[in-house]
Design a protein around this motif. Structure first.
Motif, PDB file in Angstrom:
ATOM      1  N   ARG A 144       0.841  -1.213   0.000  1.00  0.00           N
ATOM      2  CA  ARG A 144       0.000   0.000   0.000  1.00  0.00           C
ATOM      3  C   ARG A 144       0.876   1.263   0.000  1.00  0.00           C
ATOM      4  NH1 ARG A 144      -4.665  -0.371   4.216  1.00  0.00           N
ATOM      5  NH2 ARG A 144      -2.953  -0.415   5.723  1.00  0.00           N
ATOM      6  N   ILE A 145       1.371   1.670   1.170  1.00  0.00           N
ATOM      7  CA  ILE A 145       2.179   2.901   1.219  1.00  0.00           C
ATOM      8  C   ILE A 145       3.465   2.703   0.399  1.00  0.00           C
ATOM      9  CG2 ILE A 145       3.476   4.446   2.754  1.00  0.00           C
ATOM     10  CD1 ILE A 145       1.324   3.800   4.912  1.00  0.00           C
ATOM     11  N   GLY A 146       4.038   1.530   0.504  1.00  0.00           N
ATOM     12  CA  GLY A 146       5.267   1.227  -0.255  1.00  0.00           C
ATOM     13  C   GLY A 146       5.055   1.314  -1.757  1.00  0.00           C
ATOM     14  N   LEU A 147       3.844   0.968  -2.194  1.00  0.00           N
ATOM     15  CA  LEU A 147       3.527   1.050  -3.629  1.00  0.00           C
ATOM     16  C   LEU A 147       3.609   2.508  -4.104  1.00  0.00           C
ATOM     17  CD1 LEU A 147       2.309  -0.237  -6.254  1.00  0.00           C
ATOM     18  CD2 LEU A 147       0.055   0.171  -5.254  1.00  0.00           C
ATOM     19  N   GLU A 148       3.043   3.404  -3.303  1.00  0.00           N
ATOM     20  CA  GLU A 148       3.063   4.836  -3.671  1.00  0.00           C
ATOM     21  C   GLU A 148       4.491   5.386  -3.650  1.00  0.00           C
ATOM     22  OE1 GLU A 148       0.362   6.155  -4.850  1.00  0.00           O
ATOM     23  OE2 GLU A 148      -0.649   4.272  -4.385  1.00  0.00           O
ATOM     24  N   ILE A 149       5.255   4.968  -2.639  1.00  0.00           N
ATOM     25  CA  ILE A 149       6.644   5.446  -2.549  1.00  0.00           C
ATOM     26  C   ILE A 149       7.445   4.932  -3.747  1.00  0.00           C
ATOM     27  CG2 ILE A 149       8.798   5.284  -1.208  1.00  0.00           C
ATOM     28  CD1 ILE A 149       7.074   5.250   1.333  1.00  0.00           C
ATOM     29  N   ALA A 150       7.264   3.658  -4.082  1.00  0.00           N
ATOM     30  CA  ALA A 150       8.020   3.079  -5.206  1.00  0.00           C
ATOM     31  C   ALA A 150       7.702   3.828  -6.500  1.00  0.00           C
ATOM     32  CB  ALA A 150       7.688   1.589  -5.335  1.00  0.00           C
ATOM     33  N   LYS A 151       6.407   4.118  -6.722  1.00  0.00           N
ATOM     34  CA  LYS A 151       6.043   4.817  -7.966  1.00  0.00           C
ATOM     35  C   LYS A 151       6.631   6.232  -7.999  1.00  0.00           C
ATOM     36  CE  LYS A 151       1.477   3.037  -8.394  1.00  0.00           C
ATOM     37  NZ  LYS A 151       0.155   3.320  -8.843  1.00  0.00           N
ATOM     38  N   THR A 152       6.616   6.891  -6.848  1.00  0.00           N
ATOM     39  CA  THR A 152       7.183   8.251  -6.790  1.00  0.00           C
ATOM     40  C   THR A 152       8.677   8.212  -7.103  1.00  0.00           C
ATOM     41  OG1 THR A 152       5.560   8.893  -5.154  1.00  0.00           O
ATOM     42  CG2 THR A 152       7.530  10.254  -5.265  1.00  0.00           C
ATOM     43  N   LEU A 153       9.363   7.220  -6.528  1.00  0.00           N
ATOM     44  CA  LEU A 153      10.813   7.137  -6.759  1.00  0.00           C
ATOM     45  C   LEU A 153      11.102   6.792  -8.222  1.00  0.00           C
ATOM     46  CD1 LEU A 153      12.077   5.377  -3.494  1.00  0.00           C
ATOM     47  CD2 LEU A 153      11.994   7.819  -4.023  1.00  0.00           C
ATOM     48  N   ALA A 154      10.275   5.918  -8.802  1.00  0.00           N
ATOM     49  CA  ALA A 154      10.478   5.566 -10.226  1.00  0.00           C
ATOM     50  C   ALA A 154      10.316   6.815 -11.087  1.00  0.00           C
ATOM     51  CB  ALA A 154       9.489   4.479 -10.637  1.00  0.00           C
ATOM     52  N   LYS A 155       9.303   7.632 -10.752  1.00  0.00           N
ATOM     53  CA  LYS A 155       9.074   8.880 -11.504  1.00  0.00           C
ATOM     54  C   LYS A 155      10.280   9.797 -11.410  1.00  0.00           C
ATOM     55  CE  LYS A 155       4.780   9.844 -10.167  1.00  0.00           C
ATOM     56  NZ  LYS A 155       3.748  10.656  -9.562  1.00  0.00           N
ATOM     57  N   GLU A 156      10.944   9.753 -10.243  1.00  0.00           N
ATOM     58  CA  GLU A 156      12.113  10.621 -10.035  1.00  0.00           C
ATOM     59  C   GLU A 156      13.381  10.053 -10.666  1.00  0.00           C
ATOM     60  OE1 GLU A 156      12.355  11.228  -5.876  1.00  0.00           O
ATOM     61  OE2 GLU A 156      10.621  12.564  -5.834  1.00  0.00           O
ATOM     62  N   GLY A 157      13.255   8.860 -11.262  1.00  0.00           N
ATOM     63  CA  GLY A 157      14.402   8.299 -11.976  1.00  0.00           C
ATOM     64  C   GLY A 157      15.197   7.268 -11.203  1.00  0.00           C
ATOM     65  N   TYR A 158      14.752   6.926  -9.974  1.00  0.00           N
ATOM     66  CA  TYR A 158      15.451   5.860  -9.233  1.00  0.00           C
ATOM     67  C   TYR A 158      15.229   4.527  -9.936  1.00  0.00           C
ATOM     68  CZ  TYR A 158      16.271   8.332  -4.766  1.00  0.00           C
ATOM     69  OH  TYR A 158      16.720   9.169  -3.777  1.00  0.00           O
ATOM     70  N   SER A 159      16.270   3.723 -10.093  1.00  0.00           N
ATOM     71  CA  SER A 159      16.026   2.322 -10.413  1.00  0.00           C
ATOM     72  C   SER A 159      15.686   1.653  -9.081  1.00  0.00           C
ATOM     73  CB  SER A 159      17.238   1.689 -11.087  1.00  0.00           C
ATOM     74  OG  SER A 159      18.377   1.891 -10.312  1.00  0.00           O
ATOM     75  N   LEU A 160      14.873   0.589  -9.164  1.00  0.00           N
ATOM     76  CA  LEU A 160      14.304   0.028  -7.935  1.00  0.00           C
ATOM     77  C   LEU A 160      14.519  -1.464  -7.829  1.00  0.00           C
ATOM     78  CD1 LEU A 160      10.780   1.729  -7.890  1.00  0.00           C
ATOM     79  CD2 LEU A 160      12.720   2.294  -6.420  1.00  0.00           C
ATOM     80  N   SER A 161      14.781  -1.884  -6.597  1.00  0.00           N
ATOM     81  CA  SER A 161      14.744  -3.299  -6.275  1.00  0.00           C
ATOM     82  C   SER A 161      13.583  -3.451  -5.292  1.00  0.00           C
ATOM     83  CB  SER A 161      16.077  -3.697  -5.628  1.00  0.00           C
ATOM     84  OG  SER A 161      15.999  -5.018  -5.201  1.00  0.00           O
ATOM     85  N   VAL A 162      12.589  -4.244  -5.687  1.00  0.00           N
ATOM     86  CA  VAL A 162      11.331  -4.310  -4.942  1.00  0.00           C
ATOM     87  C   VAL A 162      11.208  -5.673  -4.261  1.00  0.00           C
ATOM     88  CG1 VAL A 162       8.821  -4.359  -5.235  1.00  0.00           C
ATOM     89  CG2 VAL A 162      10.204  -2.705  -6.518  1.00  0.00           C
ATOM     90  N   VAL A 163      11.221  -5.650  -2.924  1.00  0.00           N
ATOM     91  CA  VAL A 163      11.080  -6.895  -2.176  1.00  0.00           C
ATOM     92  C   VAL A 163       9.624  -7.076  -1.781  1.00  0.00           C
ATOM     93  CG1 VAL A 163      11.651  -8.064  -0.014  1.00  0.00           C
ATOM     94  CG2 VAL A 163      13.445  -6.889  -1.291  1.00  0.00           C
ATOM     95  N   TYR A 164       9.027  -8.196  -2.211  1.00  0.00           N
ATOM     96  CA  TYR A 164       7.640  -8.483  -1.847  1.00  0.00           C
ATOM     97  C   TYR A 164       7.521  -9.944  -1.475  1.00  0.00           C
ATOM     98  CZ  TYR A 164       7.028 -10.807  -6.340  1.00  0.00           C
ATOM     99  OH  TYR A 164       7.153 -11.673  -7.391  1.00  0.00           O
ATOM    100  N   ARG A 165       6.421 -10.292  -0.821  1.00  0.00           N
ATOM    101  CA  ARG A 165       6.205 -11.691  -0.431  1.00  0.00           C
ATOM    102  C   ARG A 165       4.958 -12.229  -1.133  1.00  0.00           C
ATOM    103  NH1 ARG A 165       4.488 -12.513   5.655  1.00  0.00           N
ATOM    104  NH2 ARG A 165       3.027 -11.046   4.764  1.00  0.00           N
ATOM    105  N   SER A 166       3.818 -11.550  -0.936  1.00  0.00           N
ATOM    106  CA  SER A 166       2.594 -12.037  -1.593  1.00  0.00           C
ATOM    107  C   SER A 166       1.968 -10.977  -2.496  1.00  0.00           C
ATOM    108  CB  SER A 166       1.589 -12.498  -0.535  1.00  0.00           C
ATOM    109  OG  SER A 166       1.319 -11.435   0.350  1.00  0.00           O
ATOM    110  N   SER A 167       2.437  -9.734  -2.417  1.00  0.00           N
ATOM    111  CA  SER A 167       1.843  -8.660  -3.224  1.00  0.00           C
ATOM    112  C   SER A 167       2.389  -8.655  -4.656  1.00  0.00           C
ATOM    113  CB  SER A 167       2.082  -7.296  -2.550  1.00  0.00           C
ATOM    114  OG  SER A 167       1.337  -7.221  -1.375  1.00  0.00           O
ATOM    115  N   GLU A 168       2.098  -9.739  -5.352  1.00  0.00           N
ATOM    116  CA  GLU A 168       2.559  -9.926  -6.735  1.00  0.00           C
ATOM    117  C   GLU A 168       1.972  -8.836  -7.653  1.00  0.00           C
ATOM    118  OE1 GLU A 168       3.797 -13.505  -7.281  1.00  0.00           O
ATOM    119  OE2 GLU A 168       4.705 -12.777  -9.131  1.00  0.00           O
ATOM    120  N   LYS A 169       0.679  -8.574  -7.459  1.00  0.00           N
ATOM    121  CA  LYS A 169      -0.008  -7.609  -8.338  1.00  0.00           C
ATOM    122  C   LYS A 169       0.652  -6.223  -8.210  1.00  0.00           C
ATOM    123  CE  LYS A 169      -4.376  -5.834  -7.498  1.00  0.00           C
ATOM    124  NZ  LYS A 169      -4.051  -4.457  -7.445  1.00  0.00           N
ATOM    125  N   GLU A 170       0.912  -5.813  -6.977  1.00  0.00           N
ATOM    126  CA  GLU A 170       1.515  -4.491  -6.750  1.00  0.00           C
ATOM    127  C   GLU A 170       2.957  -4.457  -7.282  1.00  0.00           C
ATOM    128  OE1 GLU A 170      -0.184  -6.236  -4.551  1.00  0.00           O
ATOM    129  OE2 GLU A 170      -1.892  -4.949  -4.055  1.00  0.00           O
TER     130      GLU A 170
END
Ligand SMILES: NC(=O)c1ccc[n+]([C@@H]2O[C@H](COP(=O)([O-])OP(=O)(O)OC[C@H]3O[C@@H](n4cnc5c(N)ncnc54)[C@H](OP(=O)(O)O)[C@@H]3O)[C@@H](O)[C@H]2O)c1
Length: 248
Positions: free
Chosen positions: A9-35
């Motif tokens: 939830r909150i992490g999804l919004e933060i990840a999208k904001t960082l992607a918009k700012e040009g950060y490359s991302l490593s996303v650790v998830y367990r069951s939130s495959e869709k997000e």
């Protein structure tokens, strides 16, 4: 380049904001495959690289591997943002090693292991400040922990302590801070009635805005002088005394 855990939830919004700012991302998830896939797609459109890492942060080997793969595949690590956290009731009479570990491992142990490994990978970065780490804690830890969430609060308390300990250990090159969040998005564990009551007991009478969460995260990912801080972002909950009332 940022490594982020807990993107439901909150992490999804933060990840999208960082992607918009040009950060490359490593996303650790367990069951939130869709997000996780949503972030991947968002990154593709924004022209930034996204690495998805699926696993359980309760496991040390997964934490070690997550940092290793991030560094190998994305080439560097500038930021670690740790949001992953279970949140469920543990009435004191039912408290067990299992329920304690179910909270402690992903919240506090994972933070220590991920941070230690990320720090090592940040050190070759150029400049005086080589990296920044942001943890997501809880306002009630420092103020008035409420009843029935003992395993969660003890783990979050350890997380807050870890932030201060690591800020010292990693100075002067890596800055470590914590956002002690108040009511932002209703947890599944709470009824609508409990949530309404929580907001009524909040001085500002409203949830913490996502814009503020994003702005404060961005600030902590760019500050040159703040480290070891536990910052309440809680619509004033911490000055409201011990009156959570709804859940103790
Ligand atoms: N929402 C609020 O109002 C509020 C208030 C105070 C503090 N906070 C803190 O702010 C942060 C974000 O809150 P949120 O509401 O967005 O969280 P959330 O929706 O409850 O999501 C929790 C996240 O933790 C991850 N997680 C839990 N156990 C894990 C494990 N063993 N291994 C890997 N991942 C694990 C989940 O991953 P999967 O979904 O992939 O399984 C999920 O992404 C949390 O640290 C929370 O404690 C939030």
């Amino acid at each position: 380049m940022a490594l982020i855990t807990g993107v439901k939830r909150i992490g999804l919004e933060i990840a999208k904001t960082l992607a918009k700012e040009g950060y490359s991302l490593s996303v650790v998830y367990r069951s939130s495959e869709k997000e996780a896939k949503e972030i991947e797609e968002f990154g593709r459109k924004a022209g930034t690289e996204v690495l998805l890492l699926k696993g359980d942060l309760s496991r040390e080997d997964f934490c070690l591997n997550a940092v290793e793969r991030t560094f190998e595949e994305l080439g560097r690590i500038d930021a670690l943002i740790h949001l992953a956290s279970p949140y469920f009731r543990t009435p004191i009479e039912d408290l067990s090693e299992e329920s304690i570990q179910e909270h402690f491992r992903p919240i506090a142990q994972a933070f220590l292991i991920l941070s230690k490994e990320a720090y090592r990978r940040m050190l070759p970065n150029e400049g005086d400040i080589k990296g920044r780490i942001v943890a997501f804690g809880d306002w009630a830890v420092e103020c008035t922990p409420y009843r029935n969430y003992s395993a969660y609060f003890v783990a979050k308390g350890a997380l807050h302590t870890a932030v201060k300990v690591l800020a010292k250990e990693f100075a002067p090159h890596v800055l470590v801070n914590c956002i002690a969040l108040g009511p932002t998005l209703k947890a599944e564990d709470l009824t609508e009635e409990e949530w309404e009551r929580i907001l009524r007991n909040t001085p500002l009478k409203r949830t913490v805005s996502m814009e503020d969460v994003l702005r404060l995260t961005e600030f902590l990912l760019s500050t040159e002088s703040v480290t070891g801080e536990i910052i309440n972002l809680d619509s004033g909950r911490h000055v409201a005394g011990s009156g959570i009332s709804s859940i103790g």
